[in-house]
Design a protein around this motif. Structure first.
Motif, PDB file in Angstrom:
ATOM      1  N   LEU A  86       0.910  -1.389  -0.091  1.00 26.06           N
ATOM      2  CA  LEU A  86      -0.037  -0.092  -0.118  1.00 26.06           C
ATOM      3  C   LEU A  86       0.853   1.404   0.133  1.00 26.06           C
ATOM      4  O   LEU A  86       0.374   2.329  -0.678  1.00 26.06           O
ATOM      5  CB  LEU A  86      -1.145   0.135   1.122  1.00 26.06           C
ATOM      6  CG  LEU A  86      -2.143  -0.664   0.936  1.00 26.06           C
ATOM      7  CD1 LEU A  86      -2.915  -0.990   2.521  1.00 26.06           C
ATOM      8  CD2 LEU A  86      -3.155  -0.207  -0.180  1.00 26.06           C
ATOM      9  N   GLU A  89       1.631   2.233  -3.618  1.00 24.46           N
ATOM     10  CA  GLU A  89       0.452   2.705  -4.292  1.00 24.46           C
ATOM     11  C   GLU A  89      -0.341   4.076  -3.815  1.00 24.46           C
ATOM     12  O   GLU A  89      -0.584   4.853  -4.622  1.00 24.46           O
ATOM     13  CB  GLU A  89      -0.656   1.516  -4.289  1.00 24.46           C
ATOM     14  CG  GLU A  89      -1.821   1.712  -5.155  1.00 24.46           C
ATOM     15  CD  GLU A  89      -2.516   0.617  -5.613  1.00 24.46           C
ATOM     16  OE1 GLU A  89      -3.575   0.383  -5.641  1.00 24.46           O
ATOM     17  OE2 GLU A  89      -1.990  -0.726  -5.332  1.00 24.46           O
ATOM     18  N   ASN A  90      -0.218   4.181  -2.353  1.00 21.61           N
ATOM     19  CA  ASN A  90      -0.910   5.439  -1.965  1.00 21.61           C
ATOM     20  C   ASN A  90       0.077   6.841  -2.370  1.00 21.61           C
ATOM     21  O   ASN A  90      -0.378   7.595  -2.626  1.00 21.61           O
ATOM     22  CB  ASN A  90      -0.793   5.386  -0.452  1.00 21.61           C
ATOM     23  CG  ASN A  90      -1.969   4.337   0.258  1.00 21.61           C
ATOM     24  OD1 ASN A  90      -2.659   4.092  -0.851  1.00 21.61           O
ATOM     25  ND2 ASN A  90      -1.890   4.051   1.243  1.00 21.61           N
ATOM     26  N   ILE A  93      -0.875   7.301  -5.931  1.00 18.72           N
ATOM     27  CA  ILE A  93      -2.180   8.186  -6.010  1.00 18.72           C
ATOM     28  C   ILE A  93      -2.024   9.538  -5.553  1.00 18.72           C
ATOM     29  O   ILE A  93      -2.478  10.572  -6.288  1.00 18.72           O
ATOM     30  CB  ILE A  93      -3.336   7.643  -5.018  1.00 18.72           C
ATOM     31  CG1 ILE A  93      -3.736   6.138  -5.500  1.00 18.72           C
ATOM     32  CG2 ILE A  93      -4.499   8.367  -4.814  1.00 18.72           C
ATOM     33  CD1 ILE A  93      -4.383   5.281  -4.431  1.00 18.72           C
ATOM     34  N   LYS A  94      -1.003   9.813  -4.644  1.00 24.29           N
ATOM     35  CA  LYS A  94      -0.755  11.248  -4.305  1.00 24.29           C
ATOM     36  C   LYS A  94      -0.002  12.049  -5.034  1.00 24.29           C
ATOM     37  O   LYS A  94      -0.275  13.257  -5.467  1.00 24.29           O
ATOM     38  CB  LYS A  94      -0.253  11.326  -2.763  1.00 24.29           C
ATOM     39  CG  LYS A  94      -0.074  12.606  -2.024  1.00 24.29           C
ATOM     40  CD  LYS A  94       0.417  12.293  -0.787  1.00 24.29           C
ATOM     41  CE  LYS A  94       0.797  13.810  -0.054  1.00 24.29           C
ATOM     42  NZ  LYS A  94       1.408  13.637   1.206  1.00 24.29           N
ATOM     43  N   CYS A 164      -7.513   3.418   2.829  1.00 23.37           N
ATOM     44  CA  CYS A 164      -6.884   2.727   1.851  1.00 23.37           C
ATOM     45  C   CYS A 164      -7.683   2.162   0.591  1.00 23.37           C
ATOM     46  O   CYS A 164      -7.197   1.778  -0.239  1.00 23.37           O
ATOM     47  CB  CYS A 164      -6.207   1.462   2.384  1.00 23.37           C
ATOM     48  SG  CYS A 164      -4.891   2.102   3.606  1.00 23.37           S
ATOM     49  N   HIS A 165      -9.029   2.047   0.919  1.00 25.68           N
ATOM     50  CA  HIS A 165     -10.090   1.593  -0.176  1.00 25.68           C
ATOM     51  C   HIS A 165      -9.800   0.209  -0.137  1.00 25.68           C
ATOM     52  O   HIS A 165      -9.678  -0.154  -1.724  1.00 25.68           O
ATOM     53  CB  HIS A 165     -10.042   2.546  -1.366  1.00 25.68           C
ATOM     54  CG  HIS A 165     -10.400   3.996  -0.982  1.00 25.68           C
ATOM     55  ND1 HIS A 165     -11.875   4.175  -0.806  1.00 25.68           N
ATOM     56  CD2 HIS A 165      -9.728   4.942  -0.835  1.00 25.68           C
ATOM     57  CE1 HIS A 165     -11.980   5.441  -0.770  1.00 25.68           C
ATOM     58  NE2 HIS A 165     -10.924   5.966  -0.630  1.00 25.68           N
ATOM     59  N   ARG A 180      -2.174   1.142   9.025  1.00 25.49           N
ATOM     60  CA  ARG A 180      -1.331   1.787   8.307  1.00 25.49           C
ATOM     61  C   ARG A 180      -1.586   3.470   8.167  1.00 25.49           C
ATOM     62  O   ARG A 180      -0.770   4.020   8.030  1.00 25.49           O
ATOM     63  CB  ARG A 180      -1.298   0.838   6.775  1.00 25.49           C
ATOM     64  CG  ARG A 180      -0.696  -0.301   6.968  1.00 25.49           C
ATOM     65  CD  ARG A 180      -0.855  -1.071   5.543  1.00 25.49           C
ATOM     66  NE  ARG A 180      -0.090  -2.323   5.559  1.00 25.49           N
ATOM     67  CZ  ARG A 180      -0.328  -3.262   4.783  1.00 25.49           C
ATOM     68  NH1 ARG A 180      -1.425  -3.337   4.155  1.00 25.49           N
ATOM     69  NH2 ARG A 180       0.479  -4.335   4.833  1.00 25.49           N
ATOM     70  N   CYS A 181      -3.133   3.516   8.050  1.00 23.41           N
ATOM     71  CA  CYS A 181      -3.195   4.977   7.609  1.00 23.41           C
ATOM     72  C   CYS A 181      -4.087   5.723   8.646  1.00 23.41           C
ATOM     73  O   CYS A 181      -4.361   6.810   8.673  1.00 23.41           O
ATOM     74  CB  CYS A 181      -3.821   5.160   6.300  1.00 23.41           C
ATOM     75  SG  CYS A 181      -5.687   4.515   6.307  1.00 23.41           S
ATOM     76  N   SER A 183      -7.362   5.413   9.309  1.00 26.37           N
ATOM     77  CA  SER A 183      -8.668   5.611   8.926  1.00 26.37           C
ATOM     78  C   SER A 183      -9.614   4.793   9.498  1.00 26.37           C
ATOM     79  O   SER A 183      -9.161   3.595   9.666  1.00 26.37           O
ATOM     80  CB  SER A 183      -8.820   5.739   7.314  1.00 26.37           C
ATOM     81  OG  SER A 183      -8.058   6.481   6.946  1.00 26.37           O
ATOM     82  N   ARG A 433      -6.352  -3.562  -4.799  1.00 23.58           N
ATOM     83  CA  ARG A 433      -5.344  -2.812  -5.136  1.00 23.58           C
ATOM     84  C   ARG A 433      -4.657  -3.317  -6.290  1.00 23.58           C
ATOM     85  O   ARG A 433      -4.717  -4.247  -6.867  1.00 23.58           O
ATOM     86  CB  ARG A 433      -4.253  -2.420  -4.127  1.00 23.58           C
ATOM     87  CG  ARG A 433      -4.975  -2.493  -2.627  1.00 23.58           C
ATOM     88  CD  ARG A 433      -5.511  -0.899  -2.671  1.00 23.58           C
ATOM     89  NE  ARG A 433      -4.463   0.108  -2.534  1.00 23.58           N
ATOM     90  CZ  ARG A 433      -4.669   1.372  -2.208  1.00 23.58           C
ATOM     91  NH1 ARG A 433      -5.638   1.769  -2.037  1.00 23.58           N
ATOM     92  NH2 ARG A 433      -3.760   2.318  -2.344  1.00 23.58           N
ATOM     93  N   GLY A 476      -7.605   5.554  -6.194  1.00 20.19           N
ATOM     94  CA  GLY A 476      -8.103   5.280  -5.043  1.00 20.19           C
ATOM     95  C   GLY A 476      -9.489   5.425  -4.810  1.00 20.19           C
ATOM     96  O   GLY A 476      -9.978   5.205  -3.513  1.00 20.19           O
TER      97      GLY A 476
END
Length: 833
Positions: A86, A89-90, A93-94, A164-165, A180-181, A183, A433, A476
């Protein structure tokens, strides 16, 4: 060769790193007849930035690898990259950078930092889990396990990370948020792929007893996570319905005290049994529970709440009606999703009963001591085993006996049975992902109308990740990224050749790290995931170093995978690791865990540039025992650098006079003192390394250096030869911790080999025995004095020395010595009266 007067690590460290590479000194397999040692650290995710916490992890293994090389072992010490996942990949996305590009850049950076610290890795065995050559075998394992029923597709409630969806494992949910995030994590029903790890639950549990060299806290966490419960299932028939509620209980001996039963809010029978007048309230409660995650419902601080369905069930032993409730503390995927509640003998049931004014009935009395009052007067639940009361034919029996007899009766009458449940669930591993291993499955409406999935033929592996437009695909949001790539997702059916769609989800990255340790054995092997002959040679891993936070994720998953590899005939072992070392955290100067989040990261490059790699290495190992946390200290780094300068100065000051000195005669006086200091230091360092006390080993080296300085300048041939020997031994002692300075000094003192290629020296037992040793002197068990006596003194000599001490004389004068206790080399005790 002459030695510089000044210690300049930057002038020597690169030279020795190049020589190690040229010599291939760390390549495994060069000693085929020698015993093996497989030393491994958990492979890193290549973030591109190392900090000193990483350095410590890898150093623990490096110290052992170098030490065992010197002990004559064929050492395998590899390194690679846990490159999917992740974070990349995150970041894509950013920032719009392809994960493959970012990962490759990070690996170059990370590897450069590792090399600058002089780690003893066999880089020819390097692996990258995001390379098709690696993840091809993830897909191969998937297909082999699918054929054996160890992989299956299910529709289930999963943990969905709203940041992270994607789906995440139970182990990755911490206090209701993604570890990890951070959320929120919510429950979501969807199809997923799962490994049937529960088929191995009992073996994974039982075998924990064989892991004698694993930390107790890790094996305890795995025991709790697997969570075996021995109990019984019992059927409670629903009044007025054909249906029955099957409950699981570990305390069937209390069933006569059951005053209500509870269902999970999403139990399949809730709608069926709820009475019309209760339907609206129950539906509202169920809807509210569905909006909460498991963690929210089951948290320690969460209030237990429920609602009555209006229905009743029949207790299979008493024949009495008990109300059926639903409550937030019952989960549909644990046990049967239904529990019998005995408030007198369960704390949770007791508080729930008091809250909702439900009956409390005592059916177990303590075997000894005070008896419990009646249920209405009970102040708290009594959960201990005892003797049954008010329990029909079982009254007077012990809980242990009653459990067995009741379970047997349930089975005889077809209303239940003795059973075992596990807290551990199957491992759902499909993720929504892009940056992961594609799952080698296609769906064909003609051949697979139920969408169970058709495996890709093995000869077509690997199923490669497609090239993508990052900004278009990695949003994402919405469906899995691979589903947005028509040229990839649309394919042909391997059975009929007609149109089909690929599985668009990818594998959890924990799959990559389940078996990487075996790929290191033969990373370029093309006939199987690894060469079974190499597995026979090097498995299991002898020493494995990593963080305790992986206790119920990686460290459990790769135990499962090792069993699968044995099942497939690839591996000879059930357990992947013999000795597990869990290192402590390196906190920043502010006392908090080093993290970019806190801005307290100490980069190894800054220490290497200022003080050299050997200082960075020696400081981290000296700061504390490997398993304990420690706070970073710039002052202590400076102190270790000063120590290495003292080592250098000792060697360089005496170099011209003693480097080539020899002496065949006896060593006496100062010469003997020099040799004693060196051999005592060697003994202490050797023993400390063996017991994982690296800080003590470095402390022993420091004491040795201080003792050698205290002897002064060697003058006689014997003294010079003794000092030359001492410096060479010092270089050997430093090799695992500060290998660059060790090699430089050893070469200056005539060594033709790299220090790590030399045998670890043996200390001379005659030189480590003290001339005098201390004895504690007690009178009637109370310490009165400490005396120094010759090491070879017999009991009579020690007693005479003790009696001659003024303090002892004062304590025994005028009294009769009734007994004299002599503990060799420790203490004596005068028993007087």
């Amino acid at each position: 060769m002459a030695m510089n007067e000044r210690y300049e690590p930057q002038a020597i460290e690169g030279k020795w790193q190049a020589r190690w590479d040229e010599a291939g000194i760390f390549r495994a397999g060069k000693r085929p007849g020698a015993p093996k040692k497989y030393v491994l650290e958990m492979l890193p995710y290549p973030s591109g930035k190392m900090h000193m916490g990483h350095v410590r992890n890898y150093l623990i293994g490096d110290v052992y690898a170098r030490y065992f090389l010197m002990r004559g072992y064929d050492v395998l010490h590899p390194m690679g990259w846990d490159a999917f996942g992740l974070p990349a990949e995150n970041a894509a996305i950013k920032e719009g950078v392809h994960p493959a590009v970012r990962t490759a850049e990070n690996i170059v950076s990370f590897k450069k930092e590792m090399k600058s610290l002089g780690y003893s890795y066999d880089w020819e065995r390097e692996v990258n889990t995001s390379a098709p050559e690696y993840y091809r075998w993830n897909q191969w394992f998937f297909i082999q396990m699918l054929e054996r029923g160890l992989v299956y597709r299910r529709f289930s409630k999963v943990n969905w990370c709203t940041g992270c969806h994607t789906v995440i494992a139970n182990e990755q949910v911490k206090d209701g948020v993604c570890e990890r995030c951070s959320s929120p994590v919510v429950d979501k029903e969807m199809p997923e792929w799962a490994f049937r790890i529960t088929r191995f639950s009992q073996d994974l549990l039982s075998s924990l007893d064989t892991l004698k060299e694993w930390p107790d806290r890790i094996t305890s966490m795995q025991r709790n996570w697997i969570g075996r419960s021995d109990g019984a299932e019992a059927d409670f028939r629903v009044q007025g319905h054909d249906a029955s509620l099957r409950v699981f209980t570990t305390r069937v001996d209390t069933i006569y005290g059951c005053t209500y039963v509870v269902l999970a809010p999403d139990h399949k029978l809730v709608a069926q049994v709820t009475t019309p007048e209760r339907r609206a309230e129950v539906a509202a409660f169920v809807k509210r529970m569905a909006a909460q995650s498991k963690t929210e419902r089951m948290g320690e601080g969460t209030e237990k709440e429920g609602i009555f369905t209006g229905a009743h069930a029949i207790n299979p032993f008493t024949g009495q009606q008990v109300p059926i409730w639903i409550a937030n503390f019952v989960l549909s995927d644990y046990g049967t999703g239904a529990v019998m509640s005995v408030p007198a003998h369960d704390e949770r049931d007791f508080s729930f009963a008091r809250k909702y004014a439900l009956p409390v009935k005592v059916v177990i009395q303590p075997a000894t001591g005070d008896k419990l009052p009646a249920g209405e007067a009970l102040e708290a639940a009594s959960t201990e085993y005892g003797v049954l009361v008010d329990s029909g034919e079982y009254t007077g029996k012990t809980s242990e006996v009653a459990r067995q007899e009741m379970a047997k009766k349930l089975e005889q009458e077809g209303r239940g049975k003795a059973t075992v449940t596990y807290r551990q669930k199957d491992w759902g591993f499909s993720r929504q992902r892009y940056w992961g291993t594609p799952i080698p499955i296609v769906y064909c409406e003609k051949c697979d109308p139920e969408r169970q999935g058709i495996p890709v033929p093995v000869e077509q592996l690997p199923v490669r990740l497609p090239e993508i437009d990052v900004q278009e695909v990695l949003t994402g949001k919405g469906e899995p990224p691979l589903a947005k790539v028509p040229s990839w997702v649309n394919t042909t059916c391997p059975k009929c050749g007609g149109p089909a769609r690929r599985e668009a989800e990818t594998m959890d990255t924990f799959v990559d790290s389940c078996w990487y340790f075996a790929r290191y054995l033969s990373p370029h092997y093309d006939a199987a995931p690894f060469d079974p002959k190499e597995a026979q040679r090097f498995l299991p891993v002898d020493i494995y170093v990593g963080g305790p936070e992986h206790a119920v994720m990686h460290l459990l998953y790769f135990r499962f995978w090792t069993r699968v590899m044995k099942l497939l005939g690839l591996s000879p072992v059930d357990e992947p690791v013999t000795r597990l070392i869990t290192q402590g955290i390196v906190n920043g100067p502010d006392g908090r865990k080093m993290s970019k989040r806190w801005g307290n990261v100490v980069a190894p490059a800054s220490i290497v540039q200022k003080y050299g790699a050997d200082t960075a290495r020696a400081y981290v190992m000296f700061a504390g025992p490997p398993e304990r946390d420690f706070d970073w200290s710039d002052d202590q780094v400076e102190g270790v650098f000063r120590f290495l300068k003292r080592v250098w100065t000792l060697a360089s000051t005496h170099h011209a006079a003693v480097a080539g000195a020899t002496h065949a005669g006896p060593f006496e006086g100062k010469a003997l003192e020099i040799r004693r200091a060196a051999h005592k230091g060697l003994k202490r360092v050797s023993e400390a390394i063996e017991r994982l006390s690296f800080n003590t080993a470095i402390a022993g080296t420091m004491e040795c250096v201080n003792a050698l300085y205290a002897t002064g300048t060697p003058e006689t041939p014997a003294e010079k030869a003794a000092m030359a020997e001492a410096v060479r031994l010092l270089a050997a002692m430093l090799t695992p911790f500060a290998p660059h300075i060790a090699d430089e000094i050893a070469e200056a003192y005539g060594s033709k080999e790299l220090t790590v290629a030399q045998a670890w020296p043996d200390f001379d037992p005659a030189l480590v025995v003290d001339d005098v040793i201390p004895y504690a002197v007690q009178v009637n068990g109370k310490l009165r004095a400490e005396i120094q006596v010759p090491a070879n003194a017999v009991e009579a000599d020690v007693r005479a020395a003790a009696e001659a001490d003024e303090r002892v004389q004062a304590a025994i004068t005028g009294k009769t010595v009734r007994k004299f206790v002599f503990v060799p080399k420790r203490l004596v005790n005068f028993v007087v009266g």
